[in-house]
Motif scaffolding. Sequence first.
Motif, mmCIF file in Angstrom:
data_model
loop_
_atom_site.group_PDB
_atom_site.id
_atom_site.type_symbol
_atom_site.label_atom_id
_atom_site.label_comp_id
_atom_site.label_asym_id
_atom_site.label_seq_id
_atom_site.Cartn_x
_atom_site.Cartn_y
_atom_site.Cartn_z
ATOM 1 N N ILE A 122 0.839 -1.201 0.000
ATOM 2 C CA ILE A 122 0.000 0.000 0.000
ATOM 3 C C ILE A 122 0.873 1.249 0.000
ATOM 4 C CG2 ILE A 122 -1.606 1.377 1.388
ATOM 5 C CD1 ILE A 122 -2.834 -1.297 2.344
ATOM 6 N N LYS A 123 1.884 1.263 0.845
ATOM 7 C CA LYS A 123 2.754 2.435 0.962
ATOM 8 C C LYS A 123 3.523 2.690 -0.334
ATOM 9 C CE LYS A 123 6.835 4.066 3.545
ATOM 10 N NZ LYS A 123 6.424 5.495 3.651
ATOM 11 N N ALA A 124 4.178 1.663 -0.844
ATOM 12 C CA ALA A 124 5.001 1.837 -2.042
ATOM 13 C C ALA A 124 4.151 2.173 -3.266
ATOM 14 C CB ALA A 124 5.824 0.575 -2.294
ATOM 15 N N ALA A 125 3.065 1.427 -3.459
ATOM 16 C CA ALA A 125 2.220 1.690 -4.623
ATOM 17 C C ALA A 125 1.471 3.000 -4.475
ATOM 18 C CB ALA A 125 1.234 0.538 -4.816
ATOM 19 N N GLY A 126 1.002 3.291 -3.276
ATOM 20 C CA GLY A 126 0.272 4.533 -3.049
ATOM 21 C C GLY A 126 1.103 5.751 -3.391
ATOM 22 N N ASN A 127 2.350 5.754 -2.986
ATOM 23 C CA ASN A 127 3.235 6.879 -3.313
ATOM 24 C C ASN A 127 3.467 6.987 -4.817
ATOM 25 O OD1 ASN A 127 4.039 8.369 -0.916
ATOM 26 N ND2 ASN A 127 4.905 6.438 -0.189
ATOM 27 N N ALA A 128 3.519 5.840 -5.490
ATOM 28 C CA ALA A 128 3.741 5.849 -6.939
ATOM 29 C C ALA A 128 2.502 6.296 -7.712
ATOM 30 C CB ALA A 128 4.153 4.453 -7.404
ATOM 31 N N MET A 129 1.324 6.148 -7.107
ATOM 32 C CA MET A 129 0.064 6.452 -7.787
ATOM 33 C C MET A 129 -0.492 7.836 -7.459
ATOM 34 S SD MET A 129 -1.979 2.867 -7.208
ATOM 35 C CE MET A 129 -1.526 1.331 -8.006
ATOM 36 N N LYS A 130 0.158 8.578 -6.584
ATOM 37 C CA LYS A 130 -0.405 9.829 -6.067
ATOM 38 C C LYS A 130 -0.776 10.824 -7.164
ATOM 39 C CE LYS A 130 1.490 11.765 -2.424
ATOM 40 N NZ LYS A 130 2.515 12.196 -1.441
ATOM 41 N N GLU A 131 -0.020 10.881 -8.239
ATOM 42 C CA GLU A 131 -0.274 11.891 -9.268
ATOM 43 C C GLU A 131 -1.394 11.506 -10.228
ATOM 44 O OE1 GLU A 131 3.126 13.222 -11.370
ATOM 45 O OE2 GLU A 131 4.281 13.706 -9.561
ATOM 46 N N LYS A 132 -1.495 10.210 -10.550
ATOM 47 C CA LYS A 132 -2.439 9.797 -11.596
ATOM 48 C C LYS A 132 -3.552 8.882 -11.095
ATOM 49 C CE LYS A 132 0.961 10.241 -15.317
ATOM 50 N NZ LYS A 132 1.660 9.562 -16.443
ATOM 51 N N GLY A 133 -3.513 8.489 -9.815
ATOM 52 C CA GLY A 133 -4.531 7.591 -9.296
ATOM 53 C C GLY A 133 -4.231 6.141 -9.621
ATOM 54 N N GLY A 134 -5.093 5.260 -9.150
ATOM 55 C CA GLY A 134 -4.896 3.831 -9.390
ATOM 56 C C GLY A 134 -5.782 3.000 -8.488
ATOM 57 N N VAL A 135 -5.523 1.713 -8.490
ATOM 58 C CA VAL A 135 -6.299 0.767 -7.687
ATOM 59 C C VAL A 135 -5.339 -0.129 -6.914
ATOM 60 C CG1 VAL A 135 -8.083 -1.015 -7.698
ATOM 61 C CG2 VAL A 135 -8.057 0.711 -9.500
ATOM 62 N N ILE A 136 -5.568 -0.254 -5.628
ATOM 63 C CA ILE A 136 -4.817 -1.188 -4.793
ATOM 64 C C ILE A 136 -5.793 -2.245 -4.295
ATOM 65 C CG2 ILE A 136 -3.456 -1.486 -2.683
ATOM 66 C CD1 ILE A 136 -2.561 1.443 -3.017
ATOM 67 N N ILE A 137 -5.468 -3.497 -4.560
ATOM 68 C CA ILE A 137 -6.325 -4.620 -4.159
ATOM 69 C C ILE A 137 -5.538 -5.500 -3.203
ATOM 70 C CG2 ILE A 137 -7.727 -6.558 -4.977
ATOM 71 C CD1 ILE A 137 -7.591 -5.224 -7.797
ATOM 72 N N ASN A 138 -6.150 -5.852 -2.097
ATOM 73 C CA ASN A 138 -5.499 -6.692 -1.088
ATOM 74 C C ASN A 138 -6.219 -8.027 -0.966
ATOM 75 O OD1 ASN A 138 -3.867 -4.414 -0.434
ATOM 76 N ND2 ASN A 138 -5.483 -3.659 0.921
ATOM 77 N N THR A 139 -5.488 -9.069 -0.663
ATOM 78 C CA THR A 139 -6.108 -10.366 -0.405
ATOM 79 C C THR A 139 -6.330 -10.528 1.085
ATOM 80 O OG1 THR A 139 -5.127 -11.417 -2.360
ATOM 81 C CG2 THR A 139 -5.900 -12.865 -0.609
ATOM 82 N N ALA A 140 -7.584 -10.446 1.478
ATOM 83 C CA ALA A 140 -7.992 -10.743 2.849
ATOM 84 C C ALA A 140 -8.425 -12.218 2.884
ATOM 85 C CB ALA A 140 -9.107 -9.797 3.284
ATOM 86 N N SER A 141 -9.453 -12.537 3.645
ATOM 87 C CA SER A 141 -9.922 -13.915 3.746
ATOM 88 C C SER A 141 -11.189 -13.934 4.592
ATOM 89 C CB SER A 141 -8.848 -14.802 4.410
ATOM 90 O OG SER A 141 -9.361 -16.081 4.724
ATOM 91 N N VAL A 142 -12.009 -14.958 4.394
ATOM 92 C CA VAL A 142 -13.134 -15.136 5.325
ATOM 93 C C VAL A 142 -12.598 -15.342 6.737
ATOM 94 C CG1 VAL A 142 -14.754 -16.054 3.612
ATOM 95 C CG2 VAL A 142 -13.237 -17.635 4.837
ATOM 96 N N TYR A 143 -11.337 -15.822 6.844
ATOM 97 C CA TYR A 143 -10.718 -16.006 8.154
ATOM 98 C C TYR A 143 -10.358 -14.668 8.809
ATOM 99 C CZ TYR A 143 -10.177 -21.105 8.356
ATOM 100 O OH TYR A 143 -10.392 -22.445 8.471
ATOM 101 N N GLY A 144 -10.579 -13.584 8.102
ATOM 102 C CA GLY A 144 -10.461 -12.271 8.707
ATOM 103 C C GLY A 144 -11.741 -11.826 9.374
ATOM 104 N N PHE A 145 -12.796 -12.660 9.254
ATOM 105 C CA PHE A 145 -14.108 -12.319 9.797
ATOM 106 C C PHE A 145 -14.627 -13.326 10.810
ATOM 107 C CE2 PHE A 145 -13.719 -10.058 5.849
ATOM 108 C CZ PHE A 145 -14.325 -8.837 6.089
ATOM 109 N N PHE A 146 -14.233 -14.596 10.682
ATOM 110 C CA PHE A 146 -14.638 -15.573 11.689
ATOM 111 C C PHE A 146 -13.462 -16.467 12.051
ATOM 112 C CE2 PHE A 146 -15.816 -17.743 7.677
ATOM 113 C CZ PHE A 146 -15.167 -18.949 7.840
ATOM 114 N N ALA A 147 -13.548 -17.034 13.240
ATOM 115 C CA ALA A 147 -12.400 -17.760 13.794
ATOM 116 C C ALA A 147 -12.543 -19.265 13.668
ATOM 117 C CB ALA A 147 -12.211 -17.378 15.260
#
Length: 251
Positions: A122-147
């Motif tokens: 996020i940090k590296a890509a965000g700084n690179a995209m600041k002038e023209k915009g872009g999309v950052i996609i992260n891989t979460a999981s259903v395991y981020g919501f239930f145990a």
Amino acid sequence: MRLKDRVAIVTGGAKGIGRASALELAREGAKVVVGDIDRAEGERTAFEIVEKGGTARFIHADTSDYESVEGLVKETIRSFGRLDIMFNNAGIGNPPVSVLDMPPEEYHRTVAVNQHGVFYGIKAAGNAMKEKGGVIINTASVYGFFADRRHFPYHASKGAVVMMTKAAALELARYNIRVVAVAPGLVDTEIVAPWKQRPDLWRTVEKAQMRGRVAKPEEVAKAVAFLASDDASFVNGSVLFVDDGAASFKR
């Protein structure tokens, strides 16, 4: 092609969801950089894209190290002149152990890749995209919501990715950068390969989805391509479940 001439990085692009996503983004017209620690498989993914008429290259990257991720972004821009899509996908599982017996080094290893690696992307890509915009996609999981039992560091890291996605979206919206995530359920990748050796366990795993089957990596890749495209232009700070309803019902 929804992503014609856009430039995308896929971390963990050598295998599984990352490989399928790299191929799908390329099919949609993107120039794809495959970032991974597995050089042989990463180069194979990039070669397959080129063989099918696309544009791709492999760059060795360790997502647990910020300088490596920053270097991945900088080298991508040197090669293609821009960065439009960053898919922070690289992730690992942990050996199934009770939290009381979990070696601290195993906890830190899992969090370093799954959580810190997403922050670095996020940090590296965000700084690179600041002038023209872009999309950052992260891989979460259903395991981020239930145990579940014996997966404490994986839960901790994927739960963090969910909130990191929302917080980063709020901060980066001013730069026209969307930050979103996919939350897969069980996907047939190397992480769950050992489970397939136990038919009784695998049947239980399959039943965790509403229609009783495990996802193919390509099914998650389709969701990633949608989020990367202008079809999702008003989707921001959201987590898209790709789980056949696994997070929606009580077992």
